[in-house]
Design a protein around this motif. Sequence first.
Motif, PDB file in Angstrom:
ATOM      1  N   CYS A  93       0.838  -1.205   0.000  1.00 44.68           N
ATOM      2  CA  CYS A  93       0.000   0.000   0.000  1.00 44.68           C
ATOM      3  C   CYS A  93       0.869   1.250   0.000  1.00 44.68           C
ATOM      4  CB  CYS A  93      -0.921   0.027   1.215  1.00 44.68           C
ATOM      5  SG  CYS A  93      -2.266  -1.178   1.165  1.00 44.68           S
ATOM      6  N   THR A  94       1.955   1.215   0.755  1.00 46.10           N
ATOM      7  CA  THR A  94       2.851   2.368   0.838  1.00 46.10           C
ATOM      8  C   THR A  94       3.466   2.652  -0.529  1.00 46.10           C
ATOM      9  OG1 THR A  94       3.329   1.828   3.134  1.00 46.10           O
ATOM     10  CG2 THR A  94       4.853   3.308   2.036  1.00 46.10           C
TER      11      THR A  94
ATOM     12  N   SER B 244      -3.067   1.725   4.606  1.00 47.28           N
ATOM     13  CA  SER B 244      -1.744   1.114   4.539  1.00 47.28           C
ATOM     14  C   SER B 244      -1.406   0.263   5.764  1.00 47.28           C
ATOM     15  CB  SER B 244      -0.670   2.187   4.332  1.00 47.28           C
ATOM     16  OG  SER B 244      -0.595   3.028   5.447  1.00 47.28           O
TER      17      SER B 244
END
Length: 130
Positions: A93-94, A103
């Motif tokens: 997600c990051t 995240s």
Amino acid sequence: MLKKVELDEFKKLLQVLRARLRGDVLHLTADALDRNENGSESKSPTHLAELGTETYEQEFTLRRVENEQGVLEEIEEAFERIKDETYGVCAGCTEAGRAPAKSMIPKTRLREIPYARNCVECERKRELNR
């Protein structure tokens, strides 16, 4: 961000898992090397079928040791993420630039796989791209 109490819980989970896997690796390695209690090699099989079975079992055990050593490396990296204060943050997600709330790796996932670096969705995508 995880609270200190939660981080302590995950540290304990990681420590227990690391200790168990280290013991497994030592035991499996000894089995794969086919050693007896005195440290000397056991007698070799005399029949070809026995030799084939023994070779297969040794290769299987060595693959398992290799897998468990990989998990031990993941555990050590999880300890580093705890130190870096990035433990519980999804790497996928990051990288994708998602919002901070999305995240975070769910705590239920971390309790099952305390060395997880990705949320379920990102891990699924990673495995599909393999």
